[in-house]
Structures are given as C-alpha cells and as structure tokens.
Write a protein that holds these residues in place. Structure first.
Motif, PDB file in Angstrom:
ATOM      1  N   GLU A 189      -2.164   2.967   3.871  1.00 12.28           N
ATOM      2  CA  GLU A 189      -2.095   1.713   4.768  1.00 12.28           C
ATOM      3  C   GLU A 189      -2.901   2.080   5.831  1.00 12.28           C
ATOM      4  OE1 GLU A 189       1.936   0.853   6.778  1.00 12.28           O
ATOM      5  OE2 GLU A 189       2.337   0.228   4.930  1.00 12.28           O
ATOM      6  N   GLY A 225       2.345  -5.259  11.776  1.00 12.68           N
ATOM      7  CA  GLY A 225       2.371  -4.203  10.831  1.00 12.68           C
ATOM      8  C   GLY A 225       3.180  -2.980  10.772  1.00 12.68           C
ATOM      9  N   ILE A 226       2.859  -2.533  11.775  1.00 13.71           N
ATOM     10  CA  ILE A 226       3.572  -1.175  11.820  1.00 13.71           C
ATOM     11  C   ILE A 226       4.918  -1.556  11.768  1.00 13.71           C
ATOM     12  CG2 ILE A 226       3.935   0.898  13.142  1.00 13.71           C
ATOM     13  CD1 ILE A 226       0.221   1.034  13.006  1.00 13.71           C
ATOM     14  N   LEU A 259       7.179  -4.306  11.311  1.00 12.77           N
ATOM     15  CA  LEU A 259       7.728  -4.480  10.342  1.00 12.77           C
ATOM     16  C   LEU A 259       7.959  -3.045   9.533  1.00 12.77           C
ATOM     17  CD1 LEU A 259       6.092  -7.851   9.271  1.00 12.77           C
ATOM     18  CD2 LEU A 259       7.715  -7.642  10.131  1.00 12.77           C
ATOM     19  N   LEU A 260       7.760  -2.410   9.439  1.00 15.12           N
ATOM     20  CA  LEU A 260       8.534  -1.373   8.265  1.00 15.12           C
ATOM     21  C   LEU A 260       9.716  -0.532   8.772  1.00 15.12           C
ATOM     22  CD1 LEU A 260       7.958   0.516   5.820  1.00 15.12           C
ATOM     23  CD2 LEU A 260       7.060   1.904   7.229  1.00 15.12           C
ATOM     24  N   VAL A 315       9.351  -2.025   3.239  1.00 13.05           N
ATOM     25  CA  VAL A 315       7.915  -2.303   2.513  1.00 13.05           C
ATOM     26  C   VAL A 315       7.583  -4.087   1.795  1.00 13.05           C
ATOM     27  CG1 VAL A 315       6.292  -1.421   0.570  1.00 13.05           C
ATOM     28  CG2 VAL A 315       7.427   0.089   1.542  1.00 13.05           C
ATOM     29  N   GLN A 317       6.564  -5.962   5.102  1.00 15.40           N
ATOM     30  CA  GLN A 317       5.057  -5.546   5.150  1.00 15.40           C
ATOM     31  C   GLN A 317       4.274  -5.900   3.620  1.00 15.40           C
ATOM     32  OE1 GLN A 317       4.555  -1.499   5.366  1.00 15.40           O
ATOM     33  NE2 GLN A 317       4.145  -1.597   7.424  1.00 15.40           N
ATOM     34  N   VAL A 352       1.693  -9.341   4.865  1.00 17.26           N
ATOM     35  CA  VAL A 352       0.349  -8.953   5.074  1.00 17.26           C
ATOM     36  C   VAL A 352      -0.268 -10.468   3.470  1.00 17.26           C
ATOM     37  CG1 VAL A 352      -1.253  -7.903   3.358  1.00 17.26           C
ATOM     38  CG2 VAL A 352      -0.030  -6.702   4.417  1.00 17.26           C
TER      39      VAL A 352
END
Length: 192
Positions: A93, A126-127, A129-130, A174, A177, A181
């Motif tokens: 990523e 985004g980070i 959400l993992l 994932v 994420q 995205v």
C-alpha cells in the motif's frame, strides 16, 4: 514526491511500469521497509498481547468446538506469519500511494491535484479501515465460518482455527479498504 521517471511513465499510461519505476526510488523503498517493519511488529505485539487470548476464549466458549492445544512453536509461527502478511500488505500500500500520480492519471482523476489535507485524510481513513474491517469481520463473519466448518463435530488444533479466523478477518479488512478506494476513485471520476 514522485521521481521524474514515474512522471514520464505516467504519460505512457502503464500503471505496472510506473509502480516498478517508483519501487526503484530510494525514498519509496525506505518508506515500504518502514511500513513493513512497523506493521509487522505492531501486529505481532497485538496478536501476542490481546488478539490470541480473545481467539482462544471465543473458540472455547463456542458450542460444539473442541480446541486441541498444540506446541507453543506452532502458535508463535502462526502469529509471525500473520504479522509478516500484514507488513507486506502495508508495504504494498505504501508503494501504491507513492506511485499515485501515475496510477491516478487523467482517466480516473481530474487534472488538479488534491490538497495535502485531503490526501492526509484519505490516507488516514484508508489505514484505519484495515483494523476496523478486520474487527468487524472477526465479529460477524468468523462465527458464521466457524459454524459452517465445525458443523461436522471434528476436532481441530487451535492453530488451524486461528488460521481460519485471521484469514477471514484480514480479507474483511482488505475488502473494506478496496470499497473505500473504489468510492474515492469513483468520486474523482465524477468531479471531472
């Protein structure tokens, strides 16, 4: 910060070549290594301290499941494999983020660049959400999978249950994420 070779390749339209060119950049390689190390160590520590005891207690309290103890080496090896997998995911990523100018070309994103504040917000979401997707997958998807797999009443070692739980939970993280995205890219394409 992208390298001039990435800018040149971005005009050619090849995303794979742009990622390869960005991976040769020293700062990108250092950022990917740092992401791998921080992600691996943090994940391994979280597994050792809090996640593994919760997994053990959840499996023992589940109905119809007999948890077989294995050697400590198997447990440590599984935790190291999961930590390395998360580290590799974060390194990939990082490389994708560093080559964003080539990947988000005029086909997907408007000509004007995003402001630094918006980029920081998107990266932070985004980070985040993992682990959020992983926790939700563990709470909602793993019990369904365990019920399906444990329906025949077989006895499995806790390491096998751990592999199933971490695999399903990580895929859920994932997936969260990827949905984010996709939404960001769709919004970027709409604002053109």
């Amino acid at each position: 910060m992208t390298s001039p070779s990435t800018e040149r390749i971005a005009s050619d339209g090849s995303g794979v070549r742009a990622i390869g060119a960005e991976m040769r950049n020293l700062w990108t390689a250092l950022a990917a290594i740092a992401a791998f190390l921080v992600g691996s160590v943090a994940t391994w520590y979280a597994l050792r301290v809090s996640v593994w005891p919760v997994l053990k207690s959840d499996l023992v309290s589940a109905t119809g499941i007999t948890v077989v103890a294995t050697t400590p080496w198997d447990v440590i090896l599984l935790q190291a494999q999961v930590a390395a997998g998360v580290g590799v995911l974060l390194a990939v990523e990082t490389v994708l983020y560093r080559s964003r100018s080539a990947l988000l070309s005029e086909r997907w994103w408007p000509g004007e660049p995003l402001s630094a504040g918006v980029r920081v917000l998107l990266v932070a979401v985004g980070i985040a959400l993992l682990p959020v997707g992983t926790a939700l997958g563990y709470d909602h998807v793993v019990p369904v999978v365990v019920d399906l797999v444990a329906s025949d009443g077989t006895t499995w070692p806790i390491v096998r249950w751990g592999r199933i739980a971490t695999g399903v939970a990580t895929v859920s993280g994932v997936a969260a994420q990827i949905v984010f995205v996709g939404a960001v890219v769709a919004l970027g394409g709409r604002t053109r």
